[in-house]
Design a protein around this motif. Structure first.
Motif, PDB file in Angstrom:
ATOM      1  N   HIS A  38       4.826   0.692 -13.891  1.00  0.00           N
ATOM      2  CA  HIS A  38       5.942   1.124 -12.848  1.00  0.00           C
ATOM      3  C   HIS A  38       6.550  -0.127 -12.715  1.00  0.00           C
ATOM      4  O   HIS A  38       6.380  -1.081 -12.891  1.00  0.00           O
ATOM      5  CB  HIS A  38       5.314   1.360 -11.488  1.00  0.00           C
ATOM      6  N   SER A  39       7.865   0.185 -12.279  1.00  0.00           N
ATOM      7  CA  SER A  39       8.847  -0.999 -12.079  1.00  0.00           C
ATOM      8  C   SER A  39       8.426  -1.732 -10.799  1.00  0.00           C
ATOM      9  O   SER A  39       7.732  -1.064  -9.807  1.00  0.00           O
ATOM     10  CB  SER A  39      10.208  -0.749 -11.846  1.00  0.00           C
ATOM     11  N   LYS A  40       8.957  -2.957 -10.583  1.00  0.00           N
ATOM     12  CA  LYS A  40       8.513  -3.666  -9.365  1.00  0.00           C
ATOM     13  C   LYS A  40       9.248  -2.884  -8.149  1.00  0.00           C
ATOM     14  O   LYS A  40       8.298  -2.914  -7.123  1.00  0.00           O
ATOM     15  CB  LYS A  40       9.110  -5.116  -9.506  1.00  0.00           C
ATOM     16  N   LYS A  41      10.216  -2.466  -8.271  1.00  0.00           N
ATOM     17  CA  LYS A  41      10.710  -1.736  -7.113  1.00  0.00           C
ATOM     18  C   LYS A  41       9.856  -0.633  -6.676  1.00  0.00           C
ATOM     19  O   LYS A  41       9.568  -0.137  -5.477  1.00  0.00           O
ATOM     20  CB  LYS A  41      12.116  -1.255  -7.155  1.00  0.00           C
ATOM     21  N   GLU A  42       9.580   0.219  -7.775  1.00  0.00           N
ATOM     22  CA  GLU A  42       8.740   1.527  -7.480  1.00  0.00           C
ATOM     23  C   GLU A  42       7.331   1.001  -6.825  1.00  0.00           C
ATOM     24  O   GLU A  42       6.720   1.590  -6.017  1.00  0.00           O
ATOM     25  CB  GLU A  42       8.508   2.157  -8.694  1.00  0.00           C
ATOM     26  N   GLU A  43       6.614  -0.064  -7.553  1.00  0.00           N
ATOM     27  CA  GLU A  43       5.335  -0.659  -6.963  1.00  0.00           C
ATOM     28  C   GLU A  43       5.576  -1.061  -5.552  1.00  0.00           C
ATOM     29  O   GLU A  43       4.576  -0.889  -4.538  1.00  0.00           O
ATOM     30  CB  GLU A  43       4.960  -1.779  -7.789  1.00  0.00           C
ATOM     31  N   ASP A  44       6.440  -1.552  -4.930  1.00  0.00           N
ATOM     32  CA  ASP A  44       6.701  -2.216  -3.679  1.00  0.00           C
ATOM     33  C   ASP A  44       7.160  -0.938  -2.879  1.00  0.00           C
ATOM     34  O   ASP A  44       6.460  -1.001  -1.753  1.00  0.00           O
ATOM     35  CB  ASP A  44       7.817  -3.247  -3.680  1.00  0.00           C
ATOM     36  N   ASP A  45       7.677   0.178  -3.122  1.00  0.00           N
ATOM     37  CA  ASP A  45       7.780   1.305  -2.574  1.00  0.00           C
ATOM     38  C   ASP A  45       6.469   2.077  -1.990  1.00  0.00           C
ATOM     39  O   ASP A  45       6.113   2.617  -1.009  1.00  0.00           O
ATOM     40  CB  ASP A  45       8.672   2.337  -2.900  1.00  0.00           C
ATOM     41  N   LYS A  46       5.584   2.005  -3.200  1.00  0.00           N
ATOM     42  CA  LYS A  46       4.333   2.814  -3.138  1.00  0.00           C
ATOM     43  C   LYS A  46       3.340   2.175  -2.419  1.00  0.00           C
ATOM     44  O   LYS A  46       2.257   2.613  -1.900  1.00  0.00           O
ATOM     45  CB  LYS A  46       3.872   3.190  -4.442  1.00  0.00           C
ATOM     46  N   ASN A  47       3.159   0.752  -2.516  1.00  0.00           N
ATOM     47  CA  ASN A  47       2.032   0.071  -2.036  1.00  0.00           C
ATOM     48  C   ASN A  47       2.389  -0.100  -0.370  1.00  0.00           C
ATOM     49  O   ASN A  47       3.228  -0.788  -0.058  1.00  0.00           O
ATOM     50  CB  ASN A  47       1.996  -1.289  -2.664  1.00  0.00           C
ATOM     51  N   LEU A  48       1.333   0.429   0.305  1.00  0.00           N
ATOM     52  CA  LEU A  48       1.460   0.609   1.617  1.00  0.00           C
ATOM     53  C   LEU A  48       0.791  -0.510   2.354  1.00  0.00           C
ATOM     54  O   LEU A  48       0.885  -0.697   3.292  1.00  0.00           O
ATOM     55  CB  LEU A  48       1.142   1.771   2.185  1.00  0.00           C
ATOM     56  N   VAL A  49      -0.210  -1.101   1.617  1.00  0.00           N
ATOM     57  CA  VAL A  49      -0.998  -2.239   2.225  1.00  0.00           C
ATOM     58  C   VAL A  49      -0.640  -3.650   1.519  1.00  0.00           C
ATOM     59  O   VAL A  49      -0.520  -3.589   0.273  1.00  0.00           O
ATOM     60  CB  VAL A  49      -2.478  -1.809   1.945  1.00  0.00           C
ATOM     61  N   SER A  50      -0.568  -4.433   2.381  1.00  0.00           N
ATOM     62  CA  SER A  50      -0.308  -5.791   1.871  1.00  0.00           C
ATOM     63  C   SER A  50      -1.591  -6.216   1.064  1.00  0.00           C
ATOM     64  O   SER A  50      -2.889  -6.101   1.006  1.00  0.00           O
ATOM     65  CB  SER A  50      -0.096  -6.745   2.870  1.00  0.00           C
ATOM     66  N   LYS A  51      -1.107  -7.185   0.155  1.00  0.00           N
ATOM     67  CA  LYS A  51      -2.110  -8.043  -0.705  1.00  0.00           C
ATOM     68  C   LYS A  51      -3.100  -8.674  -0.144  1.00  0.00           C
ATOM     69  O   LYS A  51      -4.245  -8.794  -0.398  1.00  0.00           O
ATOM     70  CB  LYS A  51      -1.416  -8.924  -1.759  1.00  0.00           C
ATOM     71  N   LYS A  52      -2.598  -9.212   1.066  1.00  0.00           N
ATOM     72  CA  LYS A  52      -3.563 -10.051   1.918  1.00  0.00           C
ATOM     73  C   LYS A  52      -4.625  -9.194   2.394  1.00  0.00           C
ATOM     74  O   LYS A  52      -6.028  -9.559   2.508  1.00  0.00           O
ATOM     75  CB  LYS A  52      -3.038 -10.784   2.952  1.00  0.00           C
ATOM     76  N   THR A  53      -4.375  -7.934   2.975  1.00  0.00           N
ATOM     77  CA  THR A  53      -5.295  -7.108   3.570  1.00  0.00           C
ATOM     78  C   THR A  53      -6.377  -6.475   2.444  1.00  0.00           C
ATOM     79  O   THR A  53      -7.416  -6.388   2.544  1.00  0.00           O
ATOM     80  CB  THR A  53      -4.345  -5.766   4.027  1.00  0.00           C
ATOM     81  N   VAL A  54      -5.599  -6.355   1.106  1.00  0.00           N
ATOM     82  CA  VAL A  54      -6.515  -5.744   0.105  1.00  0.00           C
ATOM     83  C   VAL A  54      -7.673  -6.726  -0.679  1.00  0.00           C
ATOM     84  O   VAL A  54      -8.818  -6.583  -0.641  1.00  0.00           O
ATOM     85  CB  VAL A  54      -5.398  -5.409  -1.364  1.00  0.00           C
ATOM     86  N   VAL A  55      -7.155  -8.049  -0.420  1.00  0.00           N
ATOM     87  CA  VAL A  55      -8.103  -9.202  -0.771  1.00  0.00           C
ATOM     88  C   VAL A  55      -9.184  -9.272   0.180  1.00  0.00           C
ATOM     89  O   VAL A  55     -10.344  -9.572  -0.150  1.00  0.00           O
ATOM     90  CB  VAL A  55      -7.312 -10.607  -0.995  1.00  0.00           C
TER      91      VAL A  55
END
Length: 99
Positions: A38-55
């Protein structure tokens, strides 16, 4: 000089190391548009949780996984006789009776 690593240690640590190596490759190759699904923009739109929260969630899950693995390896290293004794003792303590 020989370094001995126990099977219990490898069974606990190896899955965690493999996960982080695989995740590292994903992060390294994820920045290249050539390998993206997926494009970077599409990925940013779909990801609802921050990377910090995921880690933080992954680290919590892996800590629980390591604790459970250590407990299981500890009990299974006693052998089947001790497992049966712990099982019967548990039944006696909580009052489970055969009908």
């Amino acid at each position: 000089m020989e370094v001995k690593i126990s099977d219990e240690f490898l069974g606990t640590v190896a899955p965690l190391v493999v996960y982080w190596i695989y995740s590292g490759f994903y992060v390294l190759f994820g920045s290249s548009e050539k390998y993206r699904l997926h494009s970077k923009k599409e990925e940013d739109d779909k990801n609802l949780v921050s990377k910090k929260t995921v880690v933080k969630g992954v680290l919590l899950q892996q800590a629980i996984q390591a604790v459970v693995a250590i407990i299981l390896f500890t009990f299974t290293s006693f052998g089947i006789v001790y497992l049966i004794l712990f099982w019967k003792l548990g039944h006696l303590l909580i009052g489970i009776r055969k009908v």
